[in-house]
Design an enzyme around this catalytic site. Structure first.
Site, PDB file in Angstrom:
ATOM      1  N   TYR A  97       0.940  -1.219   0.093  1.00  0.00           N
ATOM      2  CA  TYR A  97       0.070   0.016   0.172  1.00  0.00           C
ATOM      3  C   TYR A  97       0.782   1.138   0.201  1.00  0.00           C
ATOM      4  CZ  TYR A  97      -4.545   2.643   0.813  1.00  0.00           C
ATOM      5  OH  TYR A  97      -5.779   3.218   0.653  1.00  0.00           O
ATOM      6  N   HIS A 124       5.596  -4.356 -12.996  1.00  0.00           N
ATOM      7  CA  HIS A 124       6.873  -4.203 -13.708  1.00  0.00           C
ATOM      8  C   HIS A 124       7.240  -5.848 -13.920  1.00  0.00           C
ATOM      9  CE1 HIS A 124      10.820  -3.102 -14.623  1.00  0.00           C
ATOM     10  NE2 HIS A 124      11.287  -3.429 -13.501  1.00  0.00           N
TER      11      HIS A 124
END
Length: 332
Positions: free
Chosen positions: A25, A108
Site C-alpha cells: 500500500y 513491472h
C-alpha cells in the site's frame, strides 16, 4: 506501431464478481486500491502487519490482512511491493494460495522476466503498468480522466487473460487515456535501459560532468550548480509538455544552435556504443544477475556508492542554494 486499447475494448463486468488483492500500500498500491474500489470493484489489501501501509490502508477503509491470507481469498493478485522483495513474498506467502482460475498481476516485469518468480502454469500472469507515479494515477482518476498504462500477458491459462487485464486497467482508469500492448520482456528491458542510460544514470552523470568541468575551470560552484542542475527542470518540463521540437521552439536561437552543433559532440559515437553495451547487459540477464547477487550479499557495492555520491560537492552546494528558494521549502 503499438496496439492501443481504449474504453470500448474494456469490459469491467468481467471482474465485478472477483475479489482483487493488492500486495503493498505504497505509492502505487494506494492508487490502485482506491481507484478499483471507486470503480465498484471488491478490493482487499495485504501488508506487513502493523506497518505504515497496514495502518494507512486501514485508515482508508480497506480490509487489510497478511499476504498469505489474501492469496487464499483473492481471485486477482496484484504485486505492488518493491521489486527486491517480491520473490520472497511470492515464495513465502503467495505460491501456496494459487489455484486454477486465479490471475497474478505485476506493474513491472523484472521478477517474471528474469525468473525470480515462476508461477504455476494453471494461473494467468499479466501486467498493467501505469506510466505515471501513484499520486498522479489517483489524482487524474478523481478528476474524471486517466493515466496511460502498458498491458502484457505472460501466461494465459484461462484463455481470457488479456480481457481480464484490460478490465483491471479500466478499474484504475487507464481506459480513459489508452492501454498500450507490450510484453514482459520489452517492458522490463526498456524500463531498465531508460533508468540506467538516460533518466537516472545518464542524467546524473551528465549533470555531474558539466558541474565538475566548470568548477575545475575556476568557475564558482554555485554558478555551476545553477547552469548544470537547477535549470535542467526548465528544459525537461518543456520536453515533457510538448517534446524535443517544442522545447527547441521555446529557447533562444543561441541555445538552439549550441544544441544542434555541440550536443552531438557530448553524446557521440562512443556514447552510442556504450549504450549498446548497457542494453546488452540488460538483455542477456547479466545486470539482473549482478543486482540479485548484490541484494543477497547485503548491498555492499550499492551502499558504498550511495555514500560516496552523497558526499559529492554538488550535494553540498545544492543544499545551500535550495535553502534560498522559498518555493522549494513549501513543497517539502
Amino acid at each position: 506501431m503499438a496496439v492501443i486499447y481504449y474504453d470500448k475494448d474494456c469490459d469491467l463486468s468481467l471482474i465485478e464478481k472477483k475479489l482483487i488483492g493488492i500486495v503493498g500500500y505504497g505509492a502505487q498500491g494506494h492508487a490502485h486500491a482506491q481507484n478499483l474500489r471507486d470503480s465498484g470493484l471488491k478490493v482487499i489489501v495485504a501488508c506487513v502487519e502493523g506497518g505504515r501501509g497496514w495502518k494507512k490502508a486501514t485508515a482508508d477503509g480497506f480490509e487489510v490482512m497478511c499476504v498469505a491470507e489474501m492469496a487464499k481469498k483473492a481471485d486477482i493478485i496484484m504485486m505492488l511491493a518493491p521489486d527486491t522483495s517480491q520473490a520472497k513474498i511470492y515464495k513465502d506467502s503467495i505460491e501456496q494460495g494459487l489455484k486454477p482460475g486465479k490471475m497474478l498481476m505485476f506493474a513491472h516485469g523484472f521478477n517474471i522476466h528474469y525468473g525470480q518468480i515462476v508461477p504455476p502454469s494453471f494461473v494467468d500472469v499479466t501486467m498493467i503498468a501505469p506510466k505515471c507515479p501513484g499520486y498522479m494515477l489517483r489524482q487524474v482518476f478523481t478528476e474524471g480522466a486517466g493515466a496511460p498504462s502498458l498491458i502484457a500477458v505472460e501466461q494465459d491459462a484461462s484463455g481470457k487473460a488479456k480481457e481480464l487485464a484490460l478490465a483491471y486497467a479500466k478499474g484504475i482508469g487507464s481506459n480513459r487515456a489508452g492501454i498500450l500492448e507490450t510484453t514482459f520482456a520489452e517492458e522490463t528491458e526498456t524500463d531498465l535501459f531508460g533508468e540506467q542510460a538516460v533518466l537516472c544514470g545518464g542524467t546524473t552523470s551528465l549533470v555531474k560532468a558539466g558541474f565538475e568541468t566548470l568548477v575545475e575551470a575556476g568557475y564558482q560552484p554555485e554558478v555551476a550548480y545553477f547552469e548544470c542542475l537547477h535549470e535542467l527542470k526548465l528544459i525537461v518540463d518543456l520536453m515533457y509538455q510538448g517534446g524535443i521540437a517544442y522545447m527547441r521552439d521555446s529557447i533562444s536561437d543561441t541555445a538552439k544552435y549550441g544544441d544542434f552543433t555541440r550536443g552531438p559532440r557530448v553524446i557521440n559515437e562512443d556514447t552510442y556504443e556504450t549504450m549498446g553495451e548497457i542494453l546488452g547487459e540488460i538483455q542477456d540477464g547479466s545486470f539482473a544477475k549482478e543486482w540479485i547477487l548484490e541484494n543477497q550479499a547485503g548491498r555492499p557495492v550499492y551502499n558504498s556508492l550511495r555514500r560516496m555520491e552523497s558526499e559529492h560537492l554538488i550535494e553540498e552546494v545544492g543544499a545551500e542554494l535550495r535553502s534560498m528558494m522559498s518555493w522549494l521549502k513549501k513543497k517539502r
